[in-house]
Design a protein around this motif. Structure first.
Motif, PDB file in Angstrom:
ATOM      1  N   ILE A 124       0.848  -1.186   0.000  1.00  0.00           N
ATOM      2  CA  ILE A 124       0.000   0.000   0.000  1.00  0.00           C
ATOM      3  C   ILE A 124       0.888   1.243   0.000  1.00  0.00           C
ATOM      4  O   ILE A 124       1.680   1.448   0.920  1.00  0.00           O
ATOM      5  N   PRO A 125       0.754   2.086  -1.031  1.00  0.00           N
ATOM      6  CA  PRO A 125       1.588   3.299  -1.089  1.00  0.00           C
ATOM      7  C   PRO A 125       1.111   4.344  -0.082  1.00  0.00           C
ATOM      8  O   PRO A 125      -0.060   4.403   0.271  1.00  0.00           O
ATOM      9  N   LEU A 126       2.037   5.146   0.388  1.00  0.00           N
ATOM     10  CA  LEU A 126       1.726   6.270   1.268  1.00  0.00           C
ATOM     11  C   LEU A 126       2.187   7.543   0.587  1.00  0.00           C
ATOM     12  O   LEU A 126       3.368   7.674   0.253  1.00  0.00           O
ATOM     13  N   ASN A 127       1.247   8.439   0.364  1.00  0.00           N
ATOM     14  CA  ASN A 127       1.547   9.707  -0.299  1.00  0.00           C
ATOM     15  C   ASN A 127       2.182   9.477  -1.672  1.00  0.00           C
ATOM     16  O   ASN A 127       3.053  10.217  -2.092  1.00  0.00           O
ATOM     17  N   GLY A 128       1.758   8.407  -2.334  1.00  0.00           N
ATOM     18  CA  GLY A 128       2.276   8.095  -3.659  1.00  0.00           C
ATOM     19  C   GLY A 128       3.600   7.357  -3.664  1.00  0.00           C
ATOM     20  O   GLY A 128       4.051   6.902  -4.712  1.00  0.00           O
ATOM     21  N   ASP A 129       4.233   7.240  -2.510  1.00  0.00           N
ATOM     22  CA  ASP A 129       5.508   6.521  -2.422  1.00  0.00           C
ATOM     23  C   ASP A 129       5.241   5.036  -2.213  1.00  0.00           C
ATOM     24  O   ASP A 129       4.271   4.664  -1.557  1.00  0.00           O
ATOM     25  N   PRO A 130       6.110   4.180  -2.741  1.00  0.00           N
ATOM     26  CA  PRO A 130       5.917   2.746  -2.524  1.00  0.00           C
ATOM     27  C   PRO A 130       5.983   2.392  -1.039  1.00  0.00           C
ATOM     28  O   PRO A 130       6.608   3.098  -0.246  1.00  0.00           O
ATOM     29  N   ALA A 131       5.325   1.323  -0.686  1.00  0.00           N
ATOM     30  CA  ALA A 131       5.324   0.858   0.702  1.00  0.00           C
ATOM     31  C   ALA A 131       6.742   0.544   1.159  1.00  0.00           C
ATOM     32  O   ALA A 131       7.557   0.035   0.390  1.00  0.00           O
ATOM     33  N   THR A 132       7.005   0.864   2.414  1.00  0.00           N
ATOM     34  CA  THR A 132       8.293   0.510   3.002  1.00  0.00           C
ATOM     35  C   THR A 132       8.328  -0.999   3.177  1.00  0.00           C
ATOM     36  O   THR A 132       7.389  -1.588   3.706  1.00  0.00           O
ATOM     37  N   PRO A 133       9.397  -1.656   2.717  1.00  0.00           N
ATOM     38  CA  PRO A 133       9.468  -3.114   2.855  1.00  0.00           C
ATOM     39  C   PRO A 133       9.431  -3.553   4.322  1.00  0.00           C
ATOM     40  O   PRO A 133       9.920  -2.851   5.202  1.00  0.00           O
ATOM     41  N   LEU A 134       8.846  -4.706   4.526  1.00  0.00           N
ATOM     42  CA  LEU A 134       8.687  -5.240   5.880  1.00  0.00           C
ATOM     43  C   LEU A 134      10.034  -5.405   6.574  1.00  0.00           C
ATOM     44  O   LEU A 134      10.151  -5.154   7.769  1.00  0.00           O
TER      45      LEU A 134
END
Length: 174
Positions: A124-134
Motif C-alpha cells: 500500500i503506497p503512502l503519499n504516492g511513495d511505494p510501501a516501506t518493505p517489511l
C-alpha cells in the motif's frame, strides 16, 4: 524509506548540538532524543488528519488504507491513533510526563504493528511513495519502541547497577 527515520535523527542531532553549545535543556542525549521523538510523533500524528490536498506528507486517506480490513471503524481508529500520537509527543517534551508518554507511545507502537505489516504485505503506497518493505519497517518500529522506553527511563541500562544509584545513609563512624 528513510523519511520517517530522518524525522527523528535530524531533530535529535540538532537539539544535541544546541546542548553542546550551551542550551541546558538539551544537555543530554536522552532529553534530545525525547524531543526528537516528539517531533517525529507530531509529524506522524498530524498525518492522521491531513486532507488529500496536502501532498508533503501522507493524508488521512493514506492512513485509513493502512488499517487492516479486520479492524472495524478504520476512520475512527486513524483519528484516535493520531490524537494518541500527538498527546504522546506533547508528553515527551515535559520531564514530568515523559515517563508515561514514552511508555504509552511504546504501547501504541505495538498496537500499530498489524497496520505496518498490512501496508508492507499489501504494498500500500503512502503519499504516492511505494510501501516501506517489511524488512525495514519492523526493525524501524522496534527502534522507535526501544527509544520511547529509553527516553521514558523504562529500560534498564546494561552494566549499570540500579541499586548503586539509590543513595544510602552513611553509618556514623565509632
Amino acid at each position: 524509506m528513510f523519511d520517517t527515520l530522518m524525522l527523528f535523527v535530524v531533530p535529535t542531532l540538532v537539539l544535541r548540538l544546541l546542548g553542546l553549545i550551551g542550551v541546558r535543556r538539551f544537555g543530554t542525549w536522552r532529553v534530545s532524543a525525547a524531543h526528537g521523538l516528539a517531533f517525529l510523533f507530531t509529524m506522524t500524528g498530524l498525518a492522521h488528519f491531513m486532507p488529500d490536498s496536502v501532498t508533503v506528507m501522507p493524508s488521512h486517506a493514506d492512513m485509513v488504507a493502512m488499517v487492516p480490513p479486520a479492524i472495524p471503524f478504520a476512520d475512527f481508529a486513524v483519528y484516535a491513533t493520531g490524537v494518541l500520537e500527538l498527546a504522546g509527543a506533547a508528553g515527551l517534551v515535559f520531564a514530568a510526563t515523559r515517563r508515561w508518554a514514552g511508555i504509552g507511545l511504546a504501547a501504541l507502537l505495538v498496537v500499530m504493528i498489524p497496520a505496518n505489516i498490512h501496508v508492507a504485505l499489501e504494498d500500500i503506497p503512502l503519499n504516492g511513495d511505494p510501501a516501506t518493505p517489511l524488512w525495514f519497517r519492523i526493525p524501524e518500529q522496534i527502534v522507535y519502541f526501544a527509544l520511547a522506553l529509553w527516553v521514558a527511563q523504562a529500560l534498564p541500562i546494561p552494566g549499570r547497577n540500579r541499586d548503586a544509584a539509590v543513595s544510602r545513609p552513611v553509618a556514623a563512624a565509632n
